[in-house]
Design an enzyme around this catalytic site. Structure first.
Site, PDB file in Angstrom:
ATOM      1  N   ASP A 160       0.869  -1.179   0.000  1.00 38.07           N
ATOM      2  CA  ASP A 160       0.000   0.000   0.000  1.00 38.07           C
ATOM      3  C   ASP A 160       0.906   1.228   0.000  1.00 38.07           C
ATOM      4  O   ASP A 160       1.348   1.680   1.039  1.00 38.07           O
ATOM      5  CB  ASP A 160      -0.876  -0.031   1.260  1.00 38.07           C
ATOM      6  CG  ASP A 160      -1.789   1.185   1.354  1.00 38.07           C
ATOM      7  OD1 ASP A 160      -1.767   2.029   0.439  1.00 38.07           O
ATOM      8  OD2 ASP A 160      -2.511   1.286   2.359  1.00 38.07           O
TER       9      ASP A 160
ATOM     10  N   ASP B 244     -17.671   4.037   0.167  1.00 34.58           N
ATOM     11  CA  ASP B 244     -16.359   3.752   0.747  1.00 34.58           C
ATOM     12  C   ASP B 244     -16.520   3.466   2.252  1.00 34.58           C
ATOM     13  O   ASP B 244     -17.653   3.375   2.759  1.00 34.58           O
ATOM     14  CB  ASP B 244     -15.428   4.945   0.454  1.00 34.58           C
ATOM     15  CG  ASP B 244     -13.961   4.545   0.384  1.00 34.58           C
ATOM     16  OD1 ASP B 244     -13.552   3.642   1.130  1.00 34.58           O
ATOM     17  OD2 ASP B 244     -13.213   5.140  -0.416  1.00 34.58           O
TER      18      ASP B 244
ATOM     19  N   ASP C 176     -10.599  -3.461  -0.807  1.00 34.42           N
ATOM     20  CA  ASP C 176      -9.465  -2.541  -0.802  1.00 34.42           C
ATOM     21  C   ASP C 176      -8.470  -3.038   0.254  1.00 34.42           C
ATOM     22  O   ASP C 176      -8.771  -3.978   1.003  1.00 34.42           O
ATOM     23  CB  ASP C 176     -10.001  -1.143  -0.447  1.00 34.42           C
ATOM     24  CG  ASP C 176      -9.025  -0.029  -0.779  1.00 34.42           C
ATOM     25  OD1 ASP C 176      -7.922  -0.316  -1.271  1.00 34.42           O
ATOM     26  OD2 ASP C 176      -9.371   1.145  -0.541  1.00 34.42           O
TER      27      ASP C 176
ATOM     28  N   ARG D 166      -7.745  -4.197  -5.067  1.00 33.80           N
ATOM     29  CA  ARG D 166      -6.557  -3.365  -5.285  1.00 33.80           C
ATOM     30  C   ARG D 166      -5.299  -4.232  -5.397  1.00 33.80           C
ATOM     31  O   ARG D 166      -4.424  -3.954  -6.188  1.00 33.80           O
ATOM     32  CB  ARG D 166      -6.395  -2.345  -4.155  1.00 33.80           C
ATOM     33  CG  ARG D 166      -5.355  -1.281  -4.489  1.00 33.80           C
ATOM     34  CD  ARG D 166      -5.368  -0.147  -3.494  1.00 33.80           C
ATOM     35  NE  ARG D 166      -4.822  -0.546  -2.205  1.00 33.80           N
ATOM     36  CZ  ARG D 166      -4.749   0.255  -1.140  1.00 33.80           C
ATOM     37  NH1 ARG D 166      -5.211   1.498  -1.224  1.00 33.80           N
ATOM     38  NH2 ARG D 166      -4.265  -0.166  -0.005  1.00 33.80           N
TER      39      ARG D 166
ATOM     40  N   ASP E 229      -4.395   4.321  -5.467  1.00 33.96           N
ATOM     41  CA  ASP E 229      -4.580   5.721  -5.065  1.00 33.96           C
ATOM     42  C   ASP E 229      -3.688   6.638  -5.882  1.00 33.96           C
ATOM     43  O   ASP E 229      -2.617   7.054  -5.450  1.00 33.96           O
ATOM     44  CB  ASP E 229      -4.300   5.853  -3.569  1.00 33.96           C
ATOM     45  CG  ASP E 229      -5.283   5.015  -2.759  1.00 33.96           C
ATOM     46  OD1 ASP E 229      -6.317   4.616  -3.329  1.00 33.96           O
ATOM     47  OD2 ASP E 229      -5.020   4.758  -1.581  1.00 33.96           O
TER      48      ASP E 229
ATOM     49  N   HIS F 160     -13.453   8.577  -8.872  1.00 34.98           N
ATOM     50  CA  HIS F 160     -13.266   8.416  -7.430  1.00 34.98           C
ATOM     51  C   HIS F 160     -12.526   9.639  -6.920  1.00 34.98           C
ATOM     52  O   HIS F 160     -11.844  10.319  -7.677  1.00 34.98           O
ATOM     53  CB  HIS F 160     -12.473   7.129  -7.169  1.00 34.98           C
ATOM     54  CG  HIS F 160     -12.387   6.743  -5.717  1.00 34.98           C
ATOM     55  ND1 HIS F 160     -13.379   7.033  -4.803  1.00 34.98           N
ATOM     56  CD2 HIS F 160     -11.421   6.082  -5.015  1.00 34.98           C
ATOM     57  CE1 HIS F 160     -13.018   6.549  -3.617  1.00 34.98           C
ATOM     58  NE2 HIS F 160     -11.835   5.980  -3.719  1.00 34.98           N
TER      59      HIS F 160
END
Lengths: 926, 532
Positions: free
Chosen positions: A266, A412, A525, A584, A600, A658
């Site tokens: 991440d 979300d 996610d 993701r 992201d 998004h």
């Protein structure tokens, strides 16, 4: 109240990872030098291999050849297994002959045990053996000393393994400073090779038994276990794949820098154009030259680094030409080296020879793209977060008021009760079913997020059940592994456990997941997994999944999360409905479970540009359902950037807007009527083209061909296409060159194909192939071209959601080749169930134009499906004016069609054939 | 083709006023107002005049006209629009893409004639509901509007009051200014004799002090003579004086005979009476043989007196001013005016000096009475001047309030200096119109400023329907907080909801009678919504 509401945890997280800047903190992530095994392995330089094949151990059975290898320095023996696989592939497996304990072999990625074909021995002597790989005079040569493998076709070497001597296998051993190493005595007398560093004192330095990064210590009870192997690709200058990296389509050489890293992480605010690891990892590389396309699938789920070098890199074009003219040029060659932290060497060499073949070969190993519900190919509206039911209703209403279609609205993490997934915030979403029913009434859908980290809270049912069933990942001491994520202290379910996955899937049943309904789908996610306080923001490598360490299977975790979730969505419908799950994190095989997005990203122009190579790279290795956050997740896009992103996203497979919680609202109508109109037009173009998208996905599902393709996939001989990544093909027939420059007044698109023609889909203007075409653009321009020789079905009646368009008629766009020929397809099914597969309920037709006749005939005689849709209009580009047009239907009836002819653009429009889309028909032009 | 069935399906319209059914034939989706363009069995010319088609191509589910006018009743044209009569409710146009899309858009169900969607005709029900809510709204508007009139009236009266007050204040300001001037004269008139008397007194005291000083000097001279006259011959000779190096005129460290002679006025020796002249030349430098430190510089009586004057009066004045300090800070003019009187205290304290020096004798009765009179005049002056400042302040506040834009008829004036709160599950929101918006967590934590009064921010035609508050507390990596307050008509003045649609941009709904518009009669309202 921003920070206060985000909670103290986020504040901590922000403090740690933001440090007040808007860019990735590279210091949070390892370089090869900071990663003990990568550093150890990279210290081994090309040279003579330490390994020798013991030909006397050779065994050849019907399915495989086995052979022992020995490292002459430490006498450790390896077992080599060679398989010839159906479909022109070779599998090479190397493991320790007698490991101290079993080494990890990746499960659940291959869809079956790949069927083999017999290998036959052509010759054998003391230097090695020659095996036949069947047709095309392909041979596999095993050289004994030093050990190497060469795959040849005729006199040409296609690929060599260990030709640079970088095969290195850190055998499992007993820690020397605590226990006596049985091999110790012998080894003392040996000179230590680079890949067999001295243990004991230096072991700590080399990070063989323990390694510390920042404040995290990685205990390695199993000691060193890394593996490495090199591949040489003569004649190859272009390699692609090994996503996920924010980098160009054509992979760069890594000399003097870090290797490409594959380790699911991440990464907060990732940077572009570097080899750093991102959220997903697919260890598949494609090589391409004008002669041949091949693939290397390195089936290993541990942290992996890939070095690429080339003997032509760094040479200028002029230099290369001089080499050529002077005849002094060596053959161009690309050398690749894979390094993984643990597991075994298990490589699939996909020998092509065409890109299509490689796609089929890879699909035969790991499966194909899940066939999504048609609506999932439409437009998705997302934001962190739509605040409450009223907000959802208002946004839904906004789309209708501004006459912009959309199919999915997303929720979300804030929709949950305190980040407890499978629950709803009782104040903001008190009546989720009412909300979902409201969407059903509009024939629209919703996606709600379900992340894999589970809040440690004894009043939370999901947590209690996972804990009581022992389903959590364990820490090295055997307790439940805990880490920080959105809810605060969290547990991580062990998705590698099939029982755990079955239980997880059962949680999506309508009676388990309260407030869920059939039009609610799921988003996974943070499934790298993200652990805010873990090393490199992920799980400790010594955490335990059953008996295996996270180290062994790290890159698989995300795949399993999506697998279990998709299974849950299938089960809840009794196996009838196709699921839709966005993930993701991913690995090889993830394409079977749904869609991925590029994580992201940031609202700037370079991130818009990089969305193209990032999705192209994924498409090459099986993942067709790819997209980037439209508008950019972090920061706020300028209006121009937002419009350009919609125009680009409308032509990328997964089309979702998004935005980050801290950004101003950006629903499409918030930027004035002109921009609303521009965005509406982009979205409408997407909807009109849905029949084509659906057909491409059917093919991706059926045969593994990517939906979004680099030009070289279709123009394999045209070297001008090999590095192109600012434009792409959808299927074979549409070429898209999005405008990704701020203030652009024009773009230069490369139209490939000597002797071919391309038609601008908006103006119908014809352009010749094999040229760079300068296209003046305005803010409303989306340069898209249809290949002459193709037929593309569209639905011109754009409605408020794709479901509303289900029974609408088709318009066929027939773009004639210079030889006045065209071919296309039409695929129709119910759009959402597995009946197309289980009961062959679909229509698949071949549309072809030849000899002045356009006809539709059945491509799938065994199938049946009834559609009310009919053919509304036929537009023929590059046509000449006929005297009459006659429609012939199967009942033998003939009727004259009215038509219009635009002589300036040579466009013939046939008015209302009216024939059902599922039947045979022919239109004859005279 | 099923679409053939759609050809020329005619719609019905009910004339609801009369209650009698009147058939008006026209192609599906055509509004009554355009009926004349769609004449059966005559070629149809697209409404943009671009092309003409045979009438059987109207609503044949294929788009022939660029402007979509040939398909008012099908979804064939991307830019078409469909008219639903919605008898019993309000007629409407919908985009033709909503025809037969499986979603009931027209309450009379006419948009879903071939989609299989089961729609209920809800027009009557909706009409009834709308009438009810219109009625309620109308009542609210009516009552609200009445309240608004009251508010306007009150505001007007308030405004008048304020204006009156202002005028009044202007009057009293003028009076006060005059009074200040008059009292300034009185003060100055009283201060002149006071000053003279004080000076006189000081002068007398000065003279007295001078006498004392001269006597002291004489004594010192006699002592010096005796000291210098070493041989006690009644003369001070050159030799006797030469030992006093401190007297060296050129300060070169030696006192020559010539120099000494010079000091003695050219004589070799001087007697007592001549020494008087010599003494005046050397007394400043002369060091007594028994003392080594130079004498403290002699201060002039003048300086001494000035200090005493200050020390005498300053404390009183200072004490008097202290209470006014805060006010003065707000008002620079005053501060400057009074600067002269507020001489900061000197470093040396008066008490210490009093030890060394003879203290000044008390004023005589006459002088004291003059001082008392002047002090009274000063006090009177200060008081009136303070009153003037107060009036000034009041006027400023009033002018500020009068200067606010309280709406066309000042109907929002009543909100001034009021605050309205709304409590949610987490926060208490507070709106103080024309001042600020804030948010305070319910369970502890400090208040956050969500914006300060900015301006009216409604659209051009209803500027006063939206208030904007901005420049609130900054957001992390974001803008300063701001709040938009939407005003709707209501009987009560209440904050009805708050939300944060976008990070740090708040939206507040606020009802007030002040935005209620003059109600149209209910009949008019309903008529405006119903087509016949």
């Amino acid at each position: 109240m921003v920070l206060a509401r985000m909670g103290p945890l986020l504040v901590l997280w922000l403090a740690v990872f933001l440090s007040g800047t808007w860019a990735v903190d590279r210091g949070n992530f390892k370089t090869c030098d900071q990663c003990a095994f990568c550093k150890r392995q990279r210290a081994l330089k090309p040279g003579q291999s330490l390994y020798r094949a013991l030909l006397e151990t050779l065994e050849l059975t019907n399915t495989k050849l086995t052979l022992q290898l020995i490292n002459d320095n430490n006498k450790v023996r390896l077992l080599l297994e060679l398989y010839r696989l159906q479909g022109n592939m070779t599998r090479v497996k190397i493991n320790e002959l007698k490991p101290l304990k079993p080494r990890f072999e990746v499960p659940d990625v291959l869809i079956n045990d790949p069927p083999t074909e017999p290998l036959s021995l052509l010759s054998q002597d003391e230097n090695g053996v020659v095996l036949s790989l069947g047709a095309d005079s392909q041979r596999l040569i095993v050289s004994a000393k030093p050990f190497r493998l060469d795959i040849m076709e005729g006199r040409e070497v296609l690929l060599s393994l260990n030709s640079r001597g970088l095969l290195a296998f850190e055998h499992l051993r007993i820690r020397k400073d605590t226990q006596v190493d049985p091999e110790g005595a012998e080894k003392k007398e040996e000179t230590d090779a680079a890949n067999e560093p001295a243990e004991g004192e230096t072991a700590k330095e080399d990070g063989m038994w323990e390694e510390t990064f920042k404040s995290h210590t990685d205990n390695k009870p199993n000691g060193p276990s890394s593996i490495s192997l090199d591949f040489s690709l003569p004649g190859v200058e272009h390699v692609y794949g090994i996503p996920e990296h924010a980098d160009s389509l054509k992979l760069k050489t890594t000399d003097g820098g870090d290797p490409y890293r594959l380790f699911n992480l991440d990464v907060f605010q990732y940077e572009l154009f570097n080899p750093m690891a991102l959220y997903g990892a697919i260890p598949v590389m494609l090589s391409h030259s004008a002669q041949r396309t091949m693939g290397i699938f390195w089936l290993n789920a541990a942290e992996t680094w890939v070095d690429i070098s080339s003997n032509t890199a760094g040479k200028t074009v002029l230099g290369q030409m001089l080499d050529y003219v002077q005849g002094s040029s060596e053959t161009p060659q690309t050398d690749v080296r894979w390094i993984s932290e643990s597991g075994i060497i298990d490589v699939f060499i996909m020998l092509g020879p065409t890109p299509t073949d490689v796609f089929s070969q890879y699909a035969s190993l790991t499966g194909t793209q899940a066939f999504p519900p048609l609506s999932a190919l439409a437009y998705h509206q997302c934001r962190w977060n739509y605040n409450d039911q009223e907000d959802v209703a208002a946004v839904d209403q906004g789309f209708d008021e501004h006459d912009i279609p959309y199919d999915f609205i997303w929720l979300d993490i804030e929709h949950t009760d305190g980040k407890r997934y499978f629950t709803w915030d009782p104040h903001k979403f008190p009546q989720p079913k009412d909300m979902l029913q409201g969407l059903i009434d509009k024939r629209r859908k919703m996606v709600a997020i379900v992340d894999p980290h589970i809040k440690v809270d004894s009043s939370y049912k999901i947590h209690n059940e996972i804990r009581s069933k022992g389903f959590y990942v364990k820490n090295k001491d055997g307790g439940d592994y805990e880490g920080w994520c959105w809810p605060g202290n969290s547990g991580y379910p062990d998705f590698t456990n099939p029982e755990m996955r079955a239980w997880w899937a059962s949680m999506f049943a309508y009676d388990q997941y309260e407030g869920s309904m059939e039009n609610m789908y799921t988003w996974n996610d943070m499934n790298e997994p993200s652990v805010f306080n873990g090393p490199e923001v992920t799980m400790h490598k010594d955490a335990l999944h059953g008996t295996w360490e996270n180290r062994d299977l790290h890159n698989l975790y995300g795949l399993y999360v999506q697998m279990a979730t998709a299974e849950g969505l299938i089960e809840r419908s009794g196996g009838v409905e196709r699921p839709f799950v966005l993930t993701r994190a991913f690995f090889a095989g993830s394409q079977r479970y749904g869609a991925v997005w590029t994580g992201d990203n940031t609202a700037d122009w370079d991130h818009l540009k990089i969305s193209i190579p990032m999705c192209l790279s994924l498409g090459l290795v099986g993942v067709s359902f790819c997209g980037a956050d439209v508008g950019g997740f972090f920061k706020s896009p300028s209006t121009e950037l937002l419009v350009r992103w919609y125009q680009t996203g409308a032509y990328q497979p997964f089309f979702r807007a998004h935005a980050h919680l801290d950004t101003p609202r950006r629903e499409p109508w918030l930027f004035g009527p002109e921009n609303t109109a521009l965005i509406r037009e982009a979205v409408r173009q997407r909807y009109a083209l849905l029949p084509y998208w659906y057909q491409l996905f059917y093919h991706a599902h059926h045969s593994g061909q990517p939906v979004m393709r680099p030009l070289w996939v279709e123009y394999t001989q045209d070297t001008a296409t090999f590095s192109v990544d600012d434009q792409f093909l959808l299927g074979r027939d549409l070429l898209v060159h999005p405008v990704t420059e701020e203030g652009a007044k024009g773009v230069t698109a490369y139209l490939p194909g000597k002797g071919e023609v391309w038609f601008d889909v908006h103006t119908f203007q014809k352009h010749n192939g094999a040229q760079n075409l300068y296209i003046p653009v305005t803010i409303s321009s989306i340069p898209v071209f249809q290949r002459g020789g193709s037929i593309i079905p569209r639905k011109a009646r754009v409605r408020r959601s794709s479901s509303c368009m289900e029974h609408d008629p088709y318009t066929l766009f027939v773009a004639l080749s210079p030889k006045r020929f065209a071919q296309g397809e039409l695929y129709i099914d119910d759009g959402h169930t597995f009946n197309f597969d289980k009961q062959k309920q679909f229509i698949h037709r071949r549309l072809s134009f030849a000899n002045n006749a356009l006809s539709s005939r059945n491509l799938a005689p065994g199938s049946q499906f009834i559609t009310p849709s009919w053919i509304e209009k036929i537009v023929i580009l590059g046509a000449s004016k006929p005297s009459k047009a006659t429609l012939k239907t199967p009942d033998g009836k003939e009727s004259l069609l009215e038509f219009e002819f635009d002589a300036s653009m040579s466009v013939l429009t046939l008015r209302k054939p009216g024939v059902n889309a599922g039947v045979d028909w022919t239109v004859v032009l005279q | 083709m099923s679409c053939a069935l759609l050809l020329l399906l005619m719609s019905w319209a009910l004339a609801m006023r009369t209650g009698a059914a009147v058939e008006i034939q026209r192609p599906r989706g055509v509004p009554l107002s355009k009926r004349q363009f769609y004449e059966e069995n005559k070629p149809f010319t697209c409404l943009d005049g671009f092309s003409t088609i045979s009438f059987d191509r109207v609503n044949d589910d294929y788009c022939d006209c660029r402007d979509g006018s040939d398909e008012p009743g099908t979804a064939a044209c991307p830019n078409g629009s469909f008219h639903c009569t919605n008898a019993g409710f309000r007629p409407a146009f919908i985009p033709s893409s909503r025809i037969n899309d499986g979603i009931c858009d027209c309450c009379d169900t006419t948009d879903e004639y071939n989609s299989g969607a089961t729609c209920q005709n809800t027009c009557r029900e909706m009409g009834r509901k709308e009438r009810e809510s219109l009625q309620i709204m109308a009542e609210i508007t009516k009552e609200g509007f009445m309240l608004k009139q009251q508010l306007i009236h009150e505001a007007k009266r308030g405004q008048e009051d304020k204006q009156g007050k202002l005028t009044e204040l202007q009057g009293s300001k003028k009076d006060l200014e005059e009074k200040v001037e008059a009292l300034r004269t009185v003060k100055e008139t009283a201060e002149d004799p006071e000053k003279e008397a004080k000076e006189r007194h000081l002068k007398a005291w000065g003279e007295q002090k001078e006498l004392i000083r001269m006597e002291k000097d004489k004594t010192r001279m006699a002592e010096a003579f005796l000291e210098l006259d070493d041989d006690a011959d009644g003369y001070v000779s050159v030799a006797e004086l030469q030992s006093h190096l401190e007297l060296d005129p050129d300060s070169d460290g030696s006192l020559t005979e010539t120099e000494t002679q010079g000091l003695l006025g050219g004589a070799d020796k001087v007697d007592t009476s001549t020494f008087e002249t010599v003494w005046s030349g050397i007394k400043d430098k002369y060091l007594s043989e028994g003392q080594s430190d130079p004498p403290a510089p002699v201060e002039t009586p003048q300086e001494e007196e000035t200090r005493d004057f200050v020390s005498d009066h300053y404390p009183e004045d200072y004490a008097g001013e202290e209470e006014d300090v805060e006010e003065d800070e707000e008002d620079d003019d005053h501060e400057e005016e009074e600067e002269e009187e507020k001489v900061p205290p000197t470093v040396q304290t008066p008490e210490k000096r009093a030890d060394d020096e003879v203290s000044m004798p008390p004023y005589d009765t006459e002088t004291q009475s003059l001082i008392d009179a002047a002090q009274k005049a000063r006090d009177d002056f200060d008081e009136v001047e303070r009153a003037l400042r107060e009036v000034d302040d009041q006027m400023k506040n009033l002018e500020k309030e009068i200067g606010f834009d309280f709406g066309p008829s000042a109907e929002f004036a009543y909100l001034y200096s009021q605050c309205y709160e709304l409590s949610t599950s987490e926060y208490i929101y507070r709106l103080c119109p024309f001042n600020r918006v804030s948010q305070k967590p319910k369970f502890g934590g400090s208040e956050t400023n969500l914006g300060l009064w900015g301006q009216w921010a409604g659209p051009e035609d209803s500027l006063y329907s939206v208030m904007k508050y901005d420049h609130g507390q900054g957001c992390w990596q974001g803008p300063n907080r701001s709040t938009t307050v939407k005003l709707t008509c209501g009987k009560e003045t209440v904050v009805t909801s708050t939300s944060e649609p976008s990070r740090c941009e708040y939206l507040m709904e606020f009802t007030t009678p002040a935005v209620c518009q003059e109600p149209a009669s209910l009949d008019e309202v309903l008529q405006g919504h119903t087509e016949l």
